[in-house]
Design a protein around this motif. Structure first.
Motif, PDB file in Angstrom:
ATOM      1  N   ALA A   1       0.819  -1.213   0.000  1.00 21.54           N
ATOM      2  CA  ALA A   1       0.000   0.000   0.000  1.00 21.54           C
ATOM      3  C   ALA A   1       0.852   1.261   0.000  1.00 21.54           C
ATOM      4  O   ALA A   1       0.421   2.298  -0.474  1.00 21.54           O
ATOM      5  CB  ALA A   1      -0.908  -0.004   1.214  1.00 21.54           C
ATOM      6  N   ASN A   2       2.064   1.185   0.510  1.00 20.23           N
ATOM      7  CA  ASN A   2       2.843   2.418   0.623  1.00 20.23           C
ATOM      8  C   ASN A   2       3.763   2.655  -0.573  1.00 20.23           C
ATOM      9  O   ASN A   2       4.563   3.567  -0.563  1.00 20.23           O
ATOM     10  CB  ASN A   2       3.648   2.422   1.929  1.00 20.23           C
TER      11      ASN A   2
ATOM     12  N   LYS B   1      -5.382   8.333   4.123  1.00 23.77           N
ATOM     13  CA  LYS B   1      -4.987   7.713   5.390  1.00 23.77           C
ATOM     14  C   LYS B   1      -6.115   7.622   6.397  1.00 23.77           C
ATOM     15  O   LYS B   1      -6.139   6.740   7.238  1.00 23.77           O
ATOM     16  CB  LYS B   1      -3.831   8.500   6.001  1.00 23.77           C
ATOM     17  N   GLU B   2      -7.010   8.606   6.355  1.00 30.35           N
ATOM     18  CA  GLU B   2      -8.089   8.579   7.326  1.00 30.35           C
ATOM     19  C   GLU B   2      -9.291   9.292   6.752  1.00 30.35           C
ATOM     20  O   GLU B   2      -9.184  10.402   6.240  1.00 30.35           O
ATOM     21  CB  GLU B   2      -7.619   9.275   8.609  1.00 30.35           C
TER      22      GLU B   2
ATOM     23  N   LEU C   1      -7.490  12.744   5.803  1.00 35.49           N
ATOM     24  CA  LEU C   1      -6.035  12.866   5.870  1.00 35.49           C
ATOM     25  C   LEU C   1      -5.433  12.138   4.653  1.00 35.49           C
ATOM     26  O   LEU C   1      -5.625  10.939   4.479  1.00 35.49           O
ATOM     27  CB  LEU C   1      -5.519  12.247   7.167  1.00 35.49           C
ATOM     28  N   TRP C   2      -4.752  12.907   3.810  1.00 37.14           N
ATOM     29  CA  TRP C   2      -4.121  12.366   2.605  1.00 37.14           C
ATOM     30  C   TRP C   2      -2.609  12.375   2.789  1.00 37.14           C
ATOM     31  O   TRP C   2      -2.093  13.216   3.527  1.00 37.14           O
ATOM     32  CB  TRP C   2      -4.455  13.239   1.387  1.00 37.14           C
ATOM     33  N   SER C   3      -1.914  11.530   2.025  1.00 37.54           N
ATOM     34  CA  SER C   3      -0.455  11.530   2.161  1.00 37.54           C
ATOM     35  C   SER C   3       0.125  12.902   1.802  1.00 37.54           C
ATOM     36  O   SER C   3       1.118  13.334   2.363  1.00 37.54           O
ATOM     37  CB  SER C   3       0.187  10.428   1.319  1.00 37.54           C
ATOM     38  N   SER C   4      -0.515  13.637   0.854  1.00 38.83           N
ATOM     39  CA  SER C   4       0.062  14.918   0.432  1.00 38.83           C
ATOM     40  C   SER C   4      -0.267  16.073   1.374  1.00 38.83           C
ATOM     41  O   SER C   4       0.256  17.159   1.190  1.00 38.83           O
ATOM     42  CB  SER C   4      -0.395  15.256  -0.990  1.00 38.83           C
ATOM     43  N   ASN C   5      -1.136  15.895   2.368  1.00 39.66           N
ATOM     44  CA  ASN C   5      -1.345  17.012   3.317  1.00 39.66           C
ATOM     45  C   ASN C   5      -1.002  16.610   4.741  1.00 39.66           C
ATOM     46  O   ASN C   5      -1.455  17.196   5.711  1.00 39.66           O
ATOM     47  CB  ASN C   5      -2.771  17.574   3.251  1.00 39.66           C
TER      48      ASN C   5
ATOM     49  N   ALA D   1      -5.203   3.745   2.412  1.00 38.18           N
ATOM     50  CA  ALA D   1      -4.230   3.489   3.482  1.00 38.18           C
ATOM     51  C   ALA D   1      -4.884   3.640   4.857  1.00 38.18           C
ATOM     52  O   ALA D   1      -4.203   3.718   5.865  1.00 38.18           O
ATOM     53  CB  ALA D   1      -3.039   4.443   3.347  1.00 38.18           C
ATOM     54  N   SER D   2      -6.216   3.669   4.892  1.00 38.97           N
ATOM     55  CA  SER D   2      -6.920   3.734   6.182  1.00 38.97           C
ATOM     56  C   SER D   2      -7.160   2.306   6.670  1.00 38.97           C
ATOM     57  O   SER D   2      -6.772   1.351   6.009  1.00 38.97           O
ATOM     58  CB  SER D   2      -8.249   4.464   6.017  1.00 38.97           C
TER      59      SER D   2
END
Ligand code: HEC
Length: 228
Positions: free
Chosen positions: A134-135, A213-214, A222-226, A149-150
């Motif tokens: 996933a990462n 992510k959430e 919650l995104w990886s880019s923020n 990714a949650s």
């Protein structure tokens, strides 16, 4: 205490080597698939779609492959490939699509059946060994992806600037990629569930796999880019 730990470690070892064994058996079974499918980092579509990362993927969603309309419909109605759906599909693709779509005239483009349950289990272990973590955030240069990714399943949509949409539910760890696009970015969205109206959207650059992510309502996910 020591004994319990030692036993647990031994059992984990046995399980790991049993799994390695079935991946090997699966590689043999996969010879039957090779006439039509490629797998691995540099695989390209041929008679059938690329199977790298197929475990966890929405049915009918590999970029650039021309699926049958029935397979695309199955993906749009929520079919995701996992060990149990692939197991049933391989036994008889047409019968499987008829059942999933509830349409007696549905027809699979894949003209191949794998009857042996043991072979089906082994080949699925082999396919799973190629499923992207996933990462992993690099993707092909003319597509963009979203990764769940949650820790819960949610409903995702992904749209290119040309208006091509892919969507479906994603289990934790699964990813969905756009169709090929000539633009430099596109939009990914996530909804709590298939019939949720409010969700979060994000613009993602081509060549990137954005991680969600959430989940939260509106644009508070919650995104990886923020992150941070
Ligand atoms: C004779 C060619 C052929 C063989 C052999 C074959 N397939 Fe397929 N497969 C296809 C085609 C064509 C499709 C696309 C189906 C569609 O669009 O309806 C497909 C689709 C699939 C899909 C769905 C992929 C997706 O992206 O939705 C899976 C999973 C799959 N095949 C697994 C296998 C496995 C595992 C084997 C070997 C045990 C195998 N196939 C053997 C032709 C083949």
């Amino acid at each position: 205490m020591f004994r319990t730990l030692a036993t647990a470690a031994l059992m984990a070892l046995v399980a790991a080597s049993a799994q390695a064994q079935s991946v090997q058996n699966g590689e043999k079974v996969f010879k039957k698939c090779k006439a039509c499918h490629k797998i691995g980092d540099t695989a390209a579509n041929s008679v059938g779609p690329v199977l790298t990362g197929v475990v966890g993927r929405v049915a009918g969603s590999y970029p650039g492959y021309k699926y049958s309309s029935d397979m695309r419909a199955a993906g749009e109605s929520g079919l995701t490939w996992d060990a149990s759906t692939i197991f049933d599909y391989l036994a008889d693709p047409t019968r499987y699509l008829r059942r999933v779509l509830d349409d007696p005239n549905a027809k699979a483009k894949m003209r191949f059946k794998l009857k042996s349950e043991q072979d089906r289990r082994a080949v699925i272990e082999y396919l799973a060994s190629f499923s992207t973590a996933a990462n992993e955030t690099t993707v092909a240069q003319n597509v963009f992806c979203v990764v769940n990714a949650s820790d819960r399943a949610h409903f995702f949509a992904i749209e290119t600037r040309e208006g091509d949409r892919q969507f479906g539910p994603l289990e934790p760890g699964a990813r969905l990629c756009s169709a090929e696009t000539a633009a430099s970015d596109g939009v990914v969205s996530v909804f709590e569930s298939e019939d949720g109206f409010e969700g979060c959207s994000r613009i993602v650059a081509v060549g990137v796999a954005e991680e969600m992510k959430e989940y939260a309502e509106f644009d508070r996910c919650l995104w990886s880019s923020n992150e941070g």
